[in-house]
Design a protein around this motif. Structure first.
Motif, mmCIF file in Angstrom:
data_model
loop_
_atom_site.group_PDB
_atom_site.id
_atom_site.type_symbol
_atom_site.label_atom_id
_atom_site.label_comp_id
_atom_site.label_asym_id
_atom_site.label_seq_id
_atom_site.Cartn_x
_atom_site.Cartn_y
_atom_site.Cartn_z
ATOM 1 N N UNK A 208 16.467 4.797 -16.657
ATOM 2 C CA UNK A 208 15.887 6.002 -15.603
ATOM 3 C C UNK A 208 14.786 5.405 -14.861
ATOM 4 N N UNK A 209 14.435 4.172 -15.167
ATOM 5 C CA UNK A 209 13.017 3.456 -14.295
ATOM 6 C C UNK A 209 13.465 2.753 -13.155
ATOM 7 N N UNK A 210 14.857 2.552 -12.902
ATOM 8 C CA UNK A 210 15.593 1.749 -11.866
ATOM 9 C C UNK A 210 14.653 2.164 -10.449
ATOM 10 N N UNK A 211 14.528 3.112 -10.033
ATOM 11 C CA UNK A 211 14.026 3.302 -8.748
ATOM 12 C C UNK A 211 12.334 2.880 -8.911
ATOM 13 N N UNK A 212 11.728 2.833 -9.714
ATOM 14 C CA UNK A 212 10.219 2.488 -10.061
ATOM 15 C C UNK A 212 10.189 1.220 -9.770
ATOM 16 N N UNK A 213 11.304 0.532 -10.682
ATOM 17 C CA UNK A 213 11.318 -0.916 -10.858
ATOM 18 C C UNK A 213 11.815 -1.419 -9.398
ATOM 19 N N UNK B 138 11.398 -7.951 -13.971
ATOM 20 C CA UNK B 138 11.800 -6.923 -13.623
ATOM 21 C C UNK B 138 13.157 -6.313 -13.685
ATOM 22 N N UNK B 139 14.073 -7.066 -13.773
ATOM 23 C CA UNK B 139 15.357 -6.744 -14.001
ATOM 24 C C UNK B 139 15.559 -6.516 -15.198
ATOM 25 N N UNK B 140 14.805 -7.131 -16.187
ATOM 26 C CA UNK B 140 14.941 -6.731 -17.743
ATOM 27 C C UNK B 140 14.542 -5.232 -17.887
ATOM 28 N N UNK B 141 13.504 -4.969 -17.239
ATOM 29 C CA UNK B 141 12.960 -3.722 -17.376
ATOM 30 C C UNK B 141 13.858 -2.604 -16.959
ATOM 31 N N UNK B 142 14.645 -3.002 -15.676
ATOM 32 C CA UNK B 142 15.630 -1.783 -15.488
ATOM 33 C C UNK B 142 16.896 -1.804 -16.595
ATOM 34 N N UNK B 143 17.035 -2.803 -17.196
ATOM 35 C CA UNK B 143 18.173 -2.907 -18.078
ATOM 36 C C UNK B 143 17.866 -2.164 -19.285
ATOM 37 N N UNK C 227 0.918 -1.222 -0.106
ATOM 38 C CA UNK C 227 0.013 -0.062 0.110
ATOM 39 C C UNK C 227 0.837 1.266 0.004
ATOM 40 N N UNK C 228 1.877 1.208 0.935
ATOM 41 C CA UNK C 228 2.797 2.423 0.871
ATOM 42 C C UNK C 228 3.511 2.509 -0.516
ATOM 43 N N UNK C 229 3.915 1.423 -1.248
ATOM 44 C CA UNK C 229 4.497 1.614 -2.250
ATOM 45 C C UNK C 229 3.485 2.323 -3.387
ATOM 46 N N UNK C 230 2.274 1.800 -3.163
ATOM 47 C CA UNK C 230 1.246 2.318 -4.490
ATOM 48 C C UNK C 230 1.101 3.707 -4.229
ATOM 49 N N UNK C 231 1.209 4.293 -2.939
ATOM 50 C CA UNK C 231 1.212 5.890 -2.537
ATOM 51 C C UNK C 231 2.159 6.659 -3.385
ATOM 52 N N UNK C 232 3.586 5.815 -3.143
ATOM 53 C CA UNK C 232 4.766 6.548 -3.574
ATOM 54 C C UNK C 232 4.767 6.430 -5.074
ATOM 55 N N UNK C 233 4.049 5.568 -5.740
ATOM 56 C CA UNK C 233 4.219 5.413 -7.349
ATOM 57 C C UNK C 233 3.025 6.175 -7.929
ATOM 58 N N UNK C 234 2.127 6.634 -7.137
ATOM 59 C CA UNK C 234 0.942 7.267 -7.692
ATOM 60 C C UNK C 234 1.321 8.371 -8.724
ATOM 61 N N UNK C 235 0.710 8.392 -9.672
ATOM 62 C CA UNK C 235 0.903 9.133 -11.078
ATOM 63 C C UNK C 235 1.633 8.748 -12.047
ATOM 64 N N UNK C 236 2.095 7.525 -11.865
ATOM 65 C CA UNK C 236 2.888 6.779 -12.824
ATOM 66 C C UNK C 236 1.791 5.474 -13.732
ATOM 67 N N UNK C 237 0.477 5.822 -13.452
ATOM 68 C CA UNK C 237 -0.432 4.927 -13.943
ATOM 69 C C UNK C 237 -0.144 4.493 -15.508
ATOM 70 N N UNK C 238 0.132 5.356 -16.491
ATOM 71 C CA UNK C 238 0.385 4.787 -17.726
ATOM 72 C C UNK C 238 1.373 3.666 -17.853
ATOM 73 N N UNK C 239 2.172 3.581 -16.963
ATOM 74 C CA UNK C 239 3.372 2.275 -17.133
ATOM 75 C C UNK C 239 2.706 1.407 -16.409
#
Length: 245
Positions: A191-196, A182-187, A116-128
């Motif tokens: 720029x999305x490392x924090x999100x992933x 998920x590791x593939x996404x970071x590679x 739940x806390x993570x969802x709050x932190x990531x709010x605003x990134x819905x398109x991804x």
């Protein structure tokens, strides 16, 4: 009365004291109530993560106190039963299994709160969010495991309890595949490392919830069969579940 029947965990009808029967039944019912709250928290946390919805995520965080409160209440009732009734045999196993079960349920609640806390932190990134199908699929599988564990506890179903251990093996494989994704996404996009990384922590939280569900299955076998199957192979669990009490 046959020995097996005498040893069968019962929540009443066989004690001299009707209040004792009621106390055992009430505490067992309270565990299922706590389990229902935990299921709801897990469901909401996953909904918040799927939509990156801060409002739902904040509600999950805010409602975690309900699980903590139930754990304390049930623990106190179990302590009271031990002090006043000095339970033996299957009654003692019931109380011990309940104490262990509520600990795992509380930890499931903690993991749901993290999501739940993570969802709050990531709010605003819905398109991804559509890129995280692996985490969503893992979440659905884990939800099913938790429901199966609580259903097995309600029915004291040993076969269903052991089936949860088999499901946990599948969840572990699914978790490993999810981590590779998920590791593939970071590679692909540093720029999305924090999100992933946040999504990785959510996947880890789900894997831990599955572990706690498996633990509850093991407590059910202990309660019904009087056998401790923790830290044993799946094959050994299945053999113990099939053996006589």
């Amino acid at each position: 009365m046959a020995a097996a029947e005498a040893e069968r965990p019962s929540v009443t009808g066989r004690h001299i004291s009707r209040k004792y029967d009621e106390a055992l039944e009430d505490v067992r019912t309270s565990v299922l109530e706590m389990g229902g709250v935990v299921e709801e928290q897990i469901s909401r946390s996953l909904a918040a993560l799927a939509a990156f919805d801060s409002e739902i995520g904040e509600r999950v965080v805010r409602d975690d106190y309900k699980i903590n409160r139930l754990e304390v209440q049930i623990d106190e009732e179990c302590t009271r039963i031990i002090a006043l009734r000095q339970p033996a045999a299957s009654d003692l196993r019931l109380v011990i299994a309940i104490i262990k079960t509520i600990t795992d349920l509380e930890r499931m609640g903690d993991e749901a709160e993290k999501i739940g806390r993570t969802a709050v932190r990531l709010a605003g990134n819905a398109p991804r969010r559509m890129r995280y199908a692996g985490v969503r699929n893992l979440g659905r599988h884990v939800q099913q495991m938790v429901h199966q564990a609580l259903d097995a506890f309600a029915r004291l179903d040993v076969e269903a309890a052991v089936a949860i251990a088999r499901e946990d093996k599948m969840v572990d494989l699914e978790y490993a595949a999810c981590m590779r994704e998920l590791v593939t996404y970071m590679m692909e996009d540093p720029r999305r490392i924090s999100e992933v990384l946040d999504m990785i922590w959510c996947a880890r939280a789900l894997e831990r919830i599955a572990d706690h569900a498996k633990n509850i299955g093991e407590y059910i076998v202990f309660l019904v069969k009087g056998k401790d199957i923790r830290h044993t192979s799946l094959e050994h669990k299945e053999l113990q579940a099939q053996s006589e009490v």
